[in-house]
Motif scaffolding. Structure first.
Motif, PDB file in Angstrom:
ATOM      1  N   ALA A 199       0.842  -1.200   0.000  1.00 31.67           N
ATOM      2  CA  ALA A 199       0.000   0.000   0.000  1.00 31.67           C
ATOM      3  C   ALA A 199       0.875   1.247   0.000  1.00 31.67           C
ATOM      4  CB  ALA A 199      -0.922   0.012   1.222  1.00 31.67           C
ATOM      5  N   PHE A 200       1.954   1.209   0.777  1.00 26.91           N
ATOM      6  CA  PHE A 200       2.895   2.333   0.785  1.00 26.91           C
ATOM      7  C   PHE A 200       3.505   2.537  -0.599  1.00 26.91           C
ATOM      8  CE2 PHE A 200       7.317   3.837   1.264  1.00 26.91           C
ATOM      9  CZ  PHE A 200       7.065   5.094   1.812  1.00 26.91           C
ATOM     10  N   ALA A 201       3.910   1.416  -1.225  1.00 23.59           N
ATOM     11  CA  ALA A 201       4.529   1.498  -2.555  1.00 23.59           C
ATOM     12  C   ALA A 201       3.539   2.043  -3.589  1.00 23.59           C
ATOM     13  CB  ALA A 201       5.028   0.125  -2.984  1.00 23.59           C
ATOM     14  N   ALA A 202       2.273   1.616  -3.470  1.00 23.70           N
ATOM     15  CA  ALA A 202       1.255   2.079  -4.420  1.00 23.70           C
ATOM     16  C   ALA A 202       0.972   3.567  -4.222  1.00 23.70           C
ATOM     17  CB  ALA A 202      -0.029   1.274  -4.240  1.00 23.70           C
ATOM     18  N   TYR A 203       0.886   3.976  -2.957  1.00 20.02           N
ATOM     19  CA  TYR A 203       0.642   5.385  -2.655  1.00 20.02           C
ATOM     20  C   TYR A 203       1.781   6.252  -3.201  1.00 20.02           C
ATOM     21  CZ  TYR A 203      -0.136   9.597   0.137  1.00 20.02           C
ATOM     22  OH  TYR A 203      -0.341  10.885   0.534  1.00 20.02           O
ATOM     23  N   GLN A 204       3.007   5.808  -2.973  1.00 21.52           N
ATOM     24  CA  GLN A 204       4.165   6.557  -3.476  1.00 21.52           C
ATOM     25  C   GLN A 204       4.207   6.578  -4.997  1.00 21.52           C
ATOM     26  OE1 GLN A 204       6.338   8.458  -2.058  1.00 21.52           O
ATOM     27  NE2 GLN A 204       5.644   8.147   0.043  1.00 21.52           N
ATOM     28  N   MET A 205       3.651   5.552  -5.627  1.00 19.42           N
ATOM     29  CA  MET A 205       3.628   5.492  -7.090  1.00 19.42           C
ATOM     30  C   MET A 205       2.893   6.703  -7.670  1.00 19.42           C
ATOM     31  SD  MET A 205       1.802   2.716  -9.622  1.00 19.42           S
ATOM     32  CE  MET A 205       2.283   1.313  -8.651  1.00 19.42           C
ATOM     33  N   MET A 206       1.829   7.100  -7.001  1.00 13.32           N
ATOM     34  CA  MET A 206       1.018   8.201  -7.528  1.00 13.32           C
ATOM     35  C   MET A 206       1.795   9.518  -7.517  1.00 13.32           C
ATOM     36  SD  MET A 206      -1.329   6.378  -8.356  1.00 13.32           S
ATOM     37  CE  MET A 206      -1.493   4.644  -8.024  1.00 13.32           C
ATOM     38  N   PHE A 207       2.699   9.671  -6.541  1.00 15.42           N
ATOM     39  CA  PHE A 207       3.565  10.858  -6.502  1.00 15.42           C
ATOM     40  C   PHE A 207       4.572  10.812  -7.642  1.00 15.42           C
ATOM     41  CE2 PHE A 207       2.822  12.821  -2.250  1.00 15.42           C
ATOM     42  CZ  PHE A 207       1.815  11.967  -1.833  1.00 15.42           C
ATOM     43  N   ALA A 208       5.087   9.598  -7.880  1.00 16.61           N
ATOM     44  CA  ALA A 208       6.067   9.434  -8.960  1.00 16.61           C
ATOM     45  C   ALA A 208       5.434   9.736 -10.317  1.00 16.61           C
ATOM     46  CB  ALA A 208       6.628   8.011  -8.946  1.00 16.61           C
ATOM     47  N   ILE A 209       4.112   9.471 -10.433  1.00 15.95           N
ATOM     48  CA  ILE A 209       3.416   9.733 -11.697  1.00 15.95           C
ATOM     49  C   ILE A 209       3.204  11.226 -11.913  1.00 15.95           C
ATOM     50  CG2 ILE A 209       1.179   9.508 -12.878  1.00 15.95           C
ATOM     51  CD1 ILE A 209       0.993   6.680 -11.607  1.00 15.95           C
ATOM     52  N   ILE A 210       2.700  11.899 -10.892  1.00 13.51           N
ATOM     53  CA  ILE A 210       2.291  13.298 -11.132  1.00 13.51           C
ATOM     54  C   ILE A 210       3.491  14.227 -11.286  1.00 13.51           C
ATOM     55  CG2 ILE A 210       2.011  14.045  -8.715  1.00 13.51           C
ATOM     56  CD1 ILE A 210      -0.509  15.584  -9.732  1.00 13.51           C
ATOM     57  N   THR A 211       4.628  13.870 -10.704  1.00 13.61           N
ATOM     58  CA  THR A 211       5.761  14.802 -10.735  1.00 13.61           C
ATOM     59  C   THR A 211       6.266  15.073 -12.160  1.00 13.61           C
ATOM     60  OG1 THR A 211       6.305  14.061  -8.526  1.00 13.61           O
ATOM     61  CG2 THR A 211       7.982  15.338  -9.671  1.00 13.61           C
ATOM     62  N   PRO A 212       6.576  14.037 -12.961  1.00 18.84           N
ATOM     63  CA  PRO A 212       6.963  14.360 -14.340  1.00 18.84           C
ATOM     64  C   PRO A 212       5.820  14.993 -15.141  1.00 18.84           C
ATOM     65  CG  PRO A 212       6.910  11.974 -13.991  1.00 18.84           C
ATOM     66  CD  PRO A 212       6.749  12.606 -12.653  1.00 18.84           C
ATOM     67  N   ALA A 213       4.569  14.671 -14.785  1.00 20.61           N
ATOM     68  CA  ALA A 213       3.446  15.298 -15.489  1.00 20.61           C
ATOM     69  C   ALA A 213       3.433  16.810 -15.247  1.00 20.61           C
ATOM     70  CB  ALA A 213       2.123  14.671 -15.055  1.00 20.61           C
ATOM     71  N   LEU A 214       3.859  17.220 -14.058  1.00 22.61           N
ATOM     72  CA  LEU A 214       3.908  18.664 -13.758  1.00 22.61           C
ATOM     73  C   LEU A 214       4.840  19.398 -14.720  1.00 22.61           C
ATOM     74  CD1 LEU A 214       4.169  18.590  -9.848  1.00 22.61           C
ATOM     75  CD2 LEU A 214       2.228  19.426 -11.186  1.00 22.61           C
ATOM     76  N   ILE A 215       5.956  18.752 -15.074  1.00 24.49           N
ATOM     77  CA  ILE A 215       6.956  19.416 -15.929  1.00 24.49           C
ATOM     78  C   ILE A 215       6.383  19.732 -17.304  1.00 24.49           C
ATOM     79  CG2 ILE A 215       9.309  19.257 -16.877  1.00 24.49           C
ATOM     80  CD1 ILE A 215       9.865  17.075 -14.830  1.00 24.49           C
ATOM     81  N   THR A 216       5.396  18.931 -17.749  1.00 22.12           N
ATOM     82  CA  THR A 216       4.938  19.066 -19.140  1.00 22.12           C
ATOM     83  C   THR A 216       4.427  20.471 -19.478  1.00 22.12           C
ATOM     84  OG1 THR A 216       2.668  18.311 -18.679  1.00 22.12           O
ATOM     85  CG2 THR A 216       4.289  16.622 -19.225  1.00 22.12           C
TER      86      THR A 216
END
Lengths: 406, 133
Positions: free
Chosen positions: A100-117
């Motif tokens: 659950a921790f790994a899945a929750y952290q995954m969502m942060f890893a997803i949105i961060t590069p999306a912010l750069i776009t």
């Protein structure tokens, strides 16, 4: 270690909330571009959900949270999420399944590069973007997440506080956006023709969903359904409100109270409270949000005066908002809110402010250097932007063969 | 002789113009959404921070085709209805029309423009027979 069902239920909910922020961001950005590029812009965020979900499962999680190698990066013990299952990880979240921790952290890893776009919309070559995003997540996000949040990470060991990713998410994304924009160059006609947002209602919709999702982003970072999570949700809401209001007055003073401005201010408030949400009081959140607005507002004006077409002002909103939030954590943090945190300058501990400042400088320099290098190499090999003709036609047609409206 | 009046007006003036034209017996028209600018060059809108310039403004183009002798009266009516006195009020162009053909009946020329109660159903120098509302 026993699994707490309440904590687990909240983290699963928060995981869903944070996932929602990426399509919300897609709409937030999509509304601000011209209609010939709206699908392309939405897709830059949406495809990140695909790309980074896989990257995180395979290698990202272990690079960020695997056993420490020299304070710099996680080892490969969790490669492919091996051994990450129902048993909690005592170091990170002792009351929820490790997965659950790994899945929750995954969502942060997803949105961060999306912010750069937001930095390179309306001209980026999709193929180059995919390669960049994959490499950026692996070479910038994963190591910085390890420095700040991983056991043994250099910034964590130094005592830097970053509750939900002011440095890991917003400073890395914001300053990388600045470096990327320098490499890719301005949009055709930038500064000569007016480039108008085509759908501000989309942007407002996106901002509203971002605000809601941020309760999962910051509230979930307590990693439990507890008082700390509640504090984070309340400071988050308060900072967004304060920043939106101050932004409204700033734009009113210059012209009229722009709605695009108001929602931008709200997002900036959310950014600024991110590192502080679980360390500060609601009253401090008013100041953090209220001060974030003029910082980002004038950062946008400063950027507009430069020759840089950092198109949707990721640096001004996320970079500078995150930078202020990280420093503000060093001012307003108090152990009365979070025993596990620290006192800041205003609570008699100037050292915390210095720690925050040093960690900010390290993350800013690292993010900009690696991004500049990556973008330059990709620009010279695969290519980072479409040709003039494709740009004029718009990326929806030239890159995706589709159009948004008929 | 048939003429075409092409009036570029403010979007918000369409209802006033339509109403005024109906009152003088103009039955048929079509309207096109256009973008552009005249001498004022554009306007500033509120953006994220303060103002930004927009140079292509939305306008409406009203097209009317009618007999030569009704042109001046129609133009005067449009001006009265569409004018604010500020920049951006618009502009009117008048063109000669080679021919007019009504698709349903195949009628040509002046006959194709005739509707009962239309301004063109009134003979030159005749009295307007459109009933007052």
């Amino acid at each position: 270690m026993e699994i707490d069902t309440g904590d687990t239920a909240w983290i699963l909910t928060a995981t869903a909330l944070v996932l929602m922020m990426t399509p919300a961001l897609a709409f937030f950005y999509g509304g601000m571009v011209r209609k010939k590029n709206i699908l392309s812009t939405l897709n830059l965020s949406v495809i990140t959900m695909g790309l980074i979900s896989i990257q995180w499962v395979v290698v990202g999680y272990t690079l960020a949270f695997g056993s420490d190698i020299g304070g710099i990066v996680g080892g490969l013990d969790y490669l492919g999420l091996t051994g990450v299952g129902a048993v909690p990880n005592a170091d990170y979240a002792p009351t929820i399944p490790h997965l659950a921790f790994a899945a929750y952290q995954m969502m942060f890893a997803i949105i961060t590069p999306a912010l750069i776009t937001g930095a390179f919309v309306e001209r980026v070559r999709f193929k180059g973007f995919l390669v960049f995003t994959l490499l950026w997540a692996t070479l910038v996000y994963d190591p910085v997440a390890h420095w700040v949040w991983g056991m043994g990470g250099i910034l964590r060991s130094m005592g830097a506080l970053d509750f939900a990713g002011g440095a890991v998410v917003h400073i890395t994304a914001g300053f990388s956006a600045l470096a990327f924009a320098r490499v890719i160059g301005t949009r055709k006609g930038y500064g000569k023709v007016s480039i108008e947002p085509s759908n501000i209602p989309y942007t407002i919709l996106g901002a509203g969903l971002l605000w809601m999702g941020w309760f999962g982003f910051n509230g979930g970072s307590a990693l439990g359904a507890n008082g700390l999570a509640v504090n984070a949700v309340v400071t988050t809401n308060t900072a967004a409100a304060a920043s939106g209001l101050v932004w409204m007055f700033l734009s009113w003073r210059d012209n009229k109270p722009s709605v695009l401005g108001i929602v931008t201010g709200m997002v900036v408030g959310l950014v600024a409270i991110t590192p502080a949400a679980g360390f500060v009081t609601p009253m401090a959140a008013i100041v953090i949000g209220g001060v974030a607005a003029p910082i980002s507002y004038y950062a946008i004006k400063f950027r507009q005066k430069s020759s840089l077409d950092e198109s949707l002002d990721v640096w001004a909103c996320h970079g500078m908002g995150g930078l202020w939030g990280a420093l503000a954590t060093g001012l307003f943090a108090t152990k009365t809110v979070n025993e596990a945190g620290a006192d800041g300058l205003f609570y008699g501990n100037p050292n915390q402010f210095i720690i925050q400042a040093v960690s900010v400088v390290i993350v800013v320099i690292f993010s900009m250097l690696v991004t500049y290098g990556l973008a330059t190499v990709i620009n010279k090999t695969i290519g980072l932007r479409v040709n003039h003709n494709e740009e004029e036609v718009g990326l929806d047609i030239s890159e995706h063969g589709e159009r948004a409206y008929t | 002789m048939t003429k075409k009046i092409e009036a570029i007006i403010r979007e918000e003036k369409l209802n006033d113009v339509k109403e005024a034209l109906r009152n003088i017996g103009i039955v048929g028209m079509n309207v096109i959404e256009v973008k552009g600018h005249g001498r004022q060059g554009g306007i500033s809108l509120a953006g994220r921070t303060g103002t930004y310039m927009v140079d292509m403004l939305p306008k409406l183009q009203v097209n009317i085709v009618l007999s030569d002798h009704n042109v001046e009266r129609t133009v005067k009516t449009i001006i009265e209805a569409a004018k604010t006195g500020g920049t951006g009020d618009g502009i009117i162009f008048i063109y000669p029309v080679e021919d007019v053909i009504r698709i349903s009946s195949g009628e040509r020329g002046h006959d194709a423009l005739m509707y009962p109660g239309d301004i063109d159903s009134v003979p030159r120098n005749g009295k307007n027979t459109v009933p007052a509302k």
